[in-house]
Design an enzyme around this catalytic site. Sequence first.
Site, PDB file in Angstrom:
ATOM      1  N   CYS A   2       0.825  -1.208   0.000  1.00 17.40           N
ATOM      2  CA  CYS A   2       0.000   0.000   0.000  1.00 17.40           C
ATOM      3  C   CYS A   2       0.863   1.264   0.000  1.00 17.40           C
ATOM      4  O   CYS A   2       1.969   1.275   0.531  1.00 17.40           O
ATOM      5  CB  CYS A   2      -0.871   0.045   1.252  1.00 17.40           C
ATOM      6  SG  CYS A   2      -1.889  -1.395   1.459  1.00 17.40           S
ATOM      7  N   ARG A  27       5.023   0.373  -5.997  1.00 16.36           N
ATOM      8  CA  ARG A  27       5.009  -0.408  -4.761  1.00 16.36           C
ATOM      9  C   ARG A  27       4.092  -1.631  -4.877  1.00 16.36           C
ATOM     10  O   ARG A  27       4.179  -2.543  -4.062  1.00 16.36           O
ATOM     11  CB  ARG A  27       4.509   0.471  -3.591  1.00 16.36           C
ATOM     12  CG  ARG A  27       5.421   1.631  -3.280  1.00 16.36           C
ATOM     13  CD  ARG A  27       4.744   2.613  -2.344  1.00 16.36           C
ATOM     14  NE  ARG A  27       4.528   2.064  -1.016  1.00 16.36           N
ATOM     15  CZ  ARG A  27       5.400   2.101  -0.022  1.00 16.36           C
ATOM     16  NH1 ARG A  27       6.578   2.663  -0.213  1.00 16.36           N
ATOM     17  NH2 ARG A  27       5.121   1.594   1.146  1.00 16.36           N
ATOM     18  N   TRP A  75      -2.887  -2.783  -1.613  1.00 18.25           N
ATOM     19  CA  TRP A  75      -2.491  -4.134  -2.029  1.00 18.25           C
ATOM     20  C   TRP A  75      -3.208  -5.063  -1.065  1.00 18.25           C
ATOM     21  O   TRP A  75      -2.881  -5.104   0.116  1.00 18.25           O
ATOM     22  CB  TRP A  75      -0.964  -4.267  -1.921  1.00 18.25           C
ATOM     23  CG  TRP A  75      -0.424  -5.483  -2.559  1.00 18.25           C
ATOM     24  CD1 TRP A  75      -0.322  -5.739  -3.895  1.00 18.25           C
ATOM     25  CD2 TRP A  75       0.136  -6.634  -1.894  1.00 18.25           C
ATOM     26  NE1 TRP A  75       0.249  -6.964  -4.093  1.00 18.25           N
ATOM     27  CE2 TRP A  75       0.538  -7.538  -2.900  1.00 18.25           C
ATOM     28  CE3 TRP A  75       0.323  -6.982  -0.571  1.00 18.25           C
ATOM     29  CZ2 TRP A  75       1.121  -8.761  -2.607  1.00 18.25           C
ATOM     30  CZ3 TRP A  75       0.909  -8.203  -0.280  1.00 18.25           C
ATOM     31  CH2 TRP A  75       1.300  -9.079  -1.289  1.00 18.25           C
ATOM     32  N   ASN A 101      -1.647   1.994   5.734  1.00 14.15           N
ATOM     33  CA  ASN A 101      -0.678   1.045   5.186  1.00 14.15           C
ATOM     34  C   ASN A 101      -0.196   0.189   6.350  1.00 14.15           C
ATOM     35  O   ASN A 101       0.292   0.724   7.341  1.00 14.15           O
ATOM     36  CB  ASN A 101       0.492   1.820   4.552  1.00 14.15           C
ATOM     37  CG  ASN A 101       1.615   0.911   4.091  1.00 14.15           C
ATOM     38  OD1 ASN A 101       1.424  -0.304   3.961  1.00 14.15           O
ATOM     39  ND2 ASN A 101       2.775   1.496   3.839  1.00 14.15           N
ATOM     40  N   GLY A 102      -0.330  -1.129   6.238  1.00 15.27           N
ATOM     41  CA  GLY A 102       0.106  -2.028   7.312  1.00 15.27           C
ATOM     42  C   GLY A 102      -0.981  -3.029   7.624  1.00 15.27           C
ATOM     43  O   GLY A 102      -1.881  -3.255   6.801  1.00 15.27           O
ATOM     44  N   GLU A 481      20.036 -16.174  -7.728  1.00 15.80           N
ATOM     45  CA  GLU A 481      19.461 -14.861  -8.048  1.00 15.80           C
ATOM     46  C   GLU A 481      19.017 -14.831  -9.516  1.00 15.80           C
ATOM     47  O   GLU A 481      17.972 -14.274  -9.837  1.00 15.80           O
ATOM     48  CB  GLU A 481      20.499 -13.762  -7.744  1.00 15.80           C
ATOM     49  CG  GLU A 481      20.159 -12.365  -8.238  1.00 15.80           C
ATOM     50  CD  GLU A 481      18.862 -11.784  -7.653  1.00 15.80           C
ATOM     51  OE1 GLU A 481      18.235 -12.421  -6.792  1.00 15.80           O
ATOM     52  OE2 GLU A 481      18.469 -10.691  -8.119  1.00 15.80           O
ATOM     53  N   LYS A 485      15.211 -13.985 -10.785  1.00 18.28           N
ATOM     54  CA  LYS A 485      14.905 -12.914 -11.751  1.00 18.28           C
ATOM     55  C   LYS A 485      14.084 -13.467 -12.899  1.00 18.28           C
ATOM     56  O   LYS A 485      13.098 -12.871 -13.331  1.00 18.28           O
ATOM     57  CB  LYS A 485      16.194 -12.306 -12.326  1.00 18.28           C
ATOM     58  CG  LYS A 485      16.956 -11.357 -11.476  1.00 18.28           C
ATOM     59  CD  LYS A 485      16.422  -9.945 -11.400  1.00 18.28           C
ATOM     60  CE  LYS A 485      15.517  -9.771 -10.228  1.00 18.28           C
ATOM     61  NZ  LYS A 485      16.072  -9.813  -8.911  1.00 18.28           N
ATOM     62  N   GLU A 488      10.419 -14.292 -11.767  1.00 15.53           N
ATOM     63  CA  GLU A 488       9.511 -13.220 -11.376  1.00 15.53           C
ATOM     64  C   GLU A 488       9.101 -12.304 -12.518  1.00 15.53           C
ATOM     65  O   GLU A 488       8.000 -11.777 -12.506  1.00 15.53           O
ATOM     66  CB  GLU A 488      10.050 -12.414 -10.185  1.00 15.53           C
ATOM     67  CG  GLU A 488      11.340 -11.707 -10.442  1.00 15.53           C
ATOM     68  CD  GLU A 488      11.874 -11.034  -9.178  1.00 15.53           C
ATOM     69  OE1 GLU A 488      13.066 -10.730  -9.144  1.00 15.53           O
ATOM     70  OE2 GLU A 488      11.092 -10.806  -8.247  1.00 15.53           O
ATOM     71  N   HIS A 504      22.582 -36.055  -8.142  1.00 13.58           N
ATOM     72  CA  HIS A 504      21.810 -36.608  -7.031  1.00 13.58           C
ATOM     73  C   HIS A 504      20.304 -36.501  -7.264  1.00 13.58           C
ATOM     74  O   HIS A 504      19.538 -36.522  -6.307  1.00 13.58           O
ATOM     75  CB  HIS A 504      22.220 -35.927  -5.726  1.00 13.58           C
ATOM     76  CG  HIS A 504      23.670 -36.131  -5.427  1.00 13.58           C
ATOM     77  ND1 HIS A 504      24.157 -37.333  -4.976  1.00 13.58           N
ATOM     78  CD2 HIS A 504      24.737 -35.319  -5.582  1.00 13.58           C
ATOM     79  CE1 HIS A 504      25.489 -37.235  -4.841  1.00 13.58           C
ATOM     80  NE2 HIS A 504      25.847 -36.013  -5.205  1.00 13.58           N
ATOM     81  N   LYS A 603       6.623  -4.285  -4.431  1.00 16.30           N
ATOM     82  CA  LYS A 603       8.003  -3.829  -4.250  1.00 16.30           C
ATOM     83  C   LYS A 603       8.438  -3.934  -2.805  1.00 16.30           C
ATOM     84  O   LYS A 603       9.567  -4.285  -2.504  1.00 16.30           O
ATOM     85  CB  LYS A 603       8.119  -2.387  -4.737  1.00 16.30           C
ATOM     86  CG  LYS A 603       9.526  -1.800  -4.635  1.00 16.30           C
ATOM     87  CD  LYS A 603      10.447  -2.466  -5.629  1.00 16.30           C
ATOM     88  CE  LYS A 603      11.879  -1.984  -5.529  1.00 16.30           C
ATOM     89  NZ  LYS A 603      12.798  -2.935  -6.205  1.00 16.30           N
TER      90      LYS A 603
END
Length: 608
Positions: A2, A27, A75, A101-102, A481, A485, A488, A504, A603
């Site tokens: 948010c 965000r 969000w 927000n929260g 990483e 990437k 996502e 294995h 974000k």
Amino acid sequence: MCGIVGYTGTQRASQVLLEGLKTLEYRGYDSAGLAVLHQGKITVEKVSGRIANLCEKTHDGLSVEGCTGIGHTRWATHGAPTDVNAHPHLSNDGRFAVVHNGIIENYAALREELRAKGYTFRSETDTEVVVHLIEMYYQGDLKKAVIKTVARLEGSYALGIVCTDHPNTLFAVKEASPLILGIGAGENFFASDVTALIAHTKNAVYLDDGELAELTGEEVRIYDCTGREIQKPVSRITWGMEAAEKGGYEHFMLKEIMEQPAAVKAALSPRLKDDEIVLDDFELSGEYLSRVNKILITACGSAYYAGCAGRYAIEKLCRIPTEAVLASELRYCDPIVDEHTLLIVLSQSGETADTIAAMKECKRRGARTLAIVNVVGSTIAKLADNTLYTWAGPEIAVATTKGYTTQVAVLYLFALYTARKLGRLDGEEWTGYLREMRMMPRKLQETLDLSHPAERIAKKYRDARSLFFIGRNTDYAVAQEGALKMKEISYLHAEAYAAGELKHGTIALIVEGQPVIAVCCCDELSEKTMNNIIEVKTRGAKVAAIAKPGNRAILSQADDVLFIADTPSVFSPLLSVVPLQLLAYYTAKENGRDIDKPRNLAKSVTVE
Ligand code: F6R
């Protein structure tokens, strides 16, 4: 996650709020809304979906009159992303509107209590309890009502509040969620992030947890949680508007990939002084460091992978046992941590809920905390005993790139600094490593220049059902990483494996045409990884390798090779991640993905 914005002044508030909300889009959100005070009434407009829908509904703000208001991008956490659940929320008597927000953790009990007292709930959100509590406690003094309300709340919240009895006034409260005040001339603002402020002012006040602000166009008053007025310093925002825009690139992500040489330079060079490394305004003494018997690195997502890469440098150079642990695991694993543990906390946003919780848990057990954070004044930065900012500038694309590389760069500085303090590095070895650090921005640029085949290789992989990323040691950290990437932003399935683990189990999945990305930049182990390349090639895999310029043998083994600039193996993740970022970027582009705002991602992950 948010985003909230507040405005009071002489301009049409709805237009300022819409512009502010647009800058917070990155965000992540799924609905948006605003509430504006005018002639003793509050007008609320809210919609599910994009801010463009809100602009359409309000004729770009022209249909909403008034100069004081609050805006929100939501969000969804409690309740679906619908118009009704979108913020702002109104009190039953229509006198108060709130954005939040929260998460209010005890909202269920509060909802029952308020229902029993006759309050009607319109939404499924946790937030709505806040506005009804304010109505319940209000007896003509809004500050008092807000203080009483927040005393009842458990959880995290940045709140923006307006009330019809205070026509030109905004109230804001912060607890464990970001909130920054923007100080203008004849107008004042608040926002979750400076990007919503910089078009209007460069003067900011960073609220601390438990603080309350009362803003009119003429003045800003700040109070502690008891209502006592306090004075806070005004900080200068150094990020320009230009830094928050795309600068000619098609996507923020590509812009941010290209900014990495500059970002890493900003993170490294102020700390590389003559023959020494200096850590901003603090020092970790050799005496203290010699008492540290364990270093834990904690973070989430890419920041965790940055920790995995940095761990090798710390162990190699300092010989202190070092472990990277996912914050979401660390917080619940009853960690063995005491005053001899140094906890390094990595976070671009500085607001990641799991990371904050893991940090608090380790602090409680006696660990000293060192945060490596990008966002100035963020929760993690404030909580830490010491903070090293990464100075990467605003990162707008949801998928992190320069956030990751600057974290890795600062971890290298920390490793070198600590090794030096412990007397483990001197002479030519020390000056050689410092020289290497100084050359990193240039080497990053060289690696970007060498990475242009990524666009061509991406065309080959665009239809892959799945991609494997393999490597050993530091190369494995980077492979993780690279796979994240790819997942996502391209939405292709991708998985990283330690190359030695293939036999294995995983090798059973290698069939004709399976793409394998092999990171092969660790000199000591490159022969071993090259053997793994041969093994998967024999089974029909198509291999793209990331390698150092000296490794010509790889040209005859891999189908494609992306070279990086030369650097010691221990520092190679800082460079080898670059072709992987570009490979993910171009694969996503080939598939027409929403690169800067991938589906389902936010974000800043400020909830668990
Ligand atoms: C991936 C990504 C996320 C973040 C993670 C931690 O591209 O951006 O995995 O790295 O959510 O975020 P911060 O660093 O803000 O704590």
